[in-house]
Write an enzyme that holds these catalytic residues in place. Structure first.
Site, mmCIF file in Angstrom:
data_model
loop_
_atom_site.group_PDB
_atom_site.id
_atom_site.type_symbol
_atom_site.label_atom_id
_atom_site.label_comp_id
_atom_site.label_asym_id
_atom_site.label_seq_id
_atom_site.Cartn_x
_atom_site.Cartn_y
_atom_site.Cartn_z
ATOM 1 C CB CYS A 49 -0.581 2.431 4.120
ATOM 2 S SG CYS A 49 -2.070 1.779 3.384
ATOM 3 C CG ASP A 50 3.242 1.074 4.356
ATOM 4 O OD1 ASP A 50 2.739 1.528 5.399
ATOM 5 O OD2 ASP A 50 3.100 -0.108 3.982
ATOM 6 C CB CYS A 94 -0.924 -0.033 1.204
ATOM 7 S SG CYS A 94 -1.947 1.436 1.331
#
Ligand code: NAP
Length: 306
Positions: free
Chosen positions: A137-138, A134
């Site tokens: 997200c990261d 992701c």
């Protein structure tokens, strides 16, 4: 204690929430169980530019929160819980989570899909040590670093473009010599100086010192040459697998894991159990399509319960 409801919806992506909106308006008082990720996969994306009604685009998370509040407005009860087992052999249907048992006259499955993995040992070894599924997200953790995105579809291209906001350099590693992403997105990718495409390359291994990823080892499928693409992070974006495992043995499921539904319908192989969204959709994983099938499932539930 057993929780009883006329209808239970599993999943809070566009399909689940849309089913919730329609069922709420039909006075069915649905319970919607969110699963592990409330709001589904769209909460992990950035701009959604192709959902009708938002000409300027909308953030995936915001879109899902709007769908959620729309479902709640009409009386849907949204609970954070994950079903781990079902009994569809008789009515009422039984659904169990770790802490709760549910009984329902009708069930709508909108459990979506999860990212596909390469299934190689080193991929798991470097999970959260450089390997991620992701970018939204990261990605931020790789500010100023070099990363690779693996895949050639819309997700991979979208993630590669997104990562250029943080990263010094982004490789896109793809197994063929052509992408399957939308042409408009491909053009943005080709025009971006920070992105280098590594064509015809099969991922062999994730390489590092055990604590931190340092490269993705690839084999060129034409020359058979093996080389390391040196990176700090690798984002796997090679498609999705449907979240249908807990229904194996209870419902008809195809060889790819998608729940089979009857033509022109969301009816599954068990009367009273309906399925919609990505868990039924091998080809067109689009939020708007998932939402449409959620509406369809709700209308079919109404008819069934009547
Ligand atoms: P996808 O369209 O299935 O593409 C997966 C990509 O990964 C393909 O390029 C495929 O290669 C590659 N791949 C699959 N298995 C592989 C393996 N074992 N090793 C190496 N490469 C592998 O998946 P996606 O990009 O995640 O998109 C899923 C769906 O969501 C699609 O319907 C897509 O259109 C949609 N989506 C839409 C948007 C948007 O409209 N903005 C954004 C994201 C996703 P090949 O090309 O060689 O098969």
């Amino acid at each position: 204690m057993t929780v009883k409801s006329k209808v239970i919806v599993l999943g809070t992506g566009p399909a689940g929430y849309t089913a919730g909106v329609y069922m709420g308006r039909a006075n069915l008082n649905p319970i919607i169980l969110s699963g592990d990720v409330e709001g589904g996969q769209l909460t992990k994306t950035t701009d959604v530019e192709n959902y009708p009604g938002f000409p300027e685009g909308i953030q995936g998370f915001d879109l899902m929160m709007k769908m959620k509040s729309q479902a709640e407005r009409f009386g849907a009860e949204i609970k954070r819980d994950t079903i781990t087992g079902v009994d569809f052999s008789k009515r009422p249907f039984i659904l169990k989570s770790d802490n709760e048992t549910y009984e329902a006259d009708s069930v709508v499955i909108a459990t979506g899909a999860k990212p596909r993995t390469f299934g190689i040992e080193s991929e798991e070894k470097y999970l959260n040590k450089g390997v991620s599924y992701c970018a939204t997200c990261d990605g931020f953790f790789f500010k100023g670093k070099t990363v690779a995105v693996l895949g050639g579809g819309d997700t991979a291209v979208e993630e590669a473009l997104y990562l250029t906001n943080f990263c010094k350099k982004v490789y896109l590693i793809h197994r063929r010599d052509a992408l399957r992403a939308e042409k408009i997105q491909q053009q943005k990718l080709f025009d971006n100086d920070k992105i280098e495409i590594v064509w015809d390359s099969l991922v062999q291994e994730f390489v590092g010192d055990g604590e931190k990823l340092s490269a993705v080892r690839v084999k060129n499928k034409n020359t058979e040459e093996v080389s390391d693409v040196e990176v700090d992070g690798a984002f796997v974006a090679i498609g999705y697998v449907p979240n249908s495992q807990i229904f194996q043995g209870s419902l008809d499921i195809d060889e790819l894991g998608y729940i089979k539904v009857k033509e022109y319908s969301t009816e599954t192989s068990v009367e009273g159990v309906f399925a919609c969204g990505d868990v039924t959709e091998p080809n067109y994983k689009q939020a708007v399509i998932a939402a449409g099938t959620g509406a369809k499932a709700s209308i079919e539930v109404e008819k069934f319960l009547a």
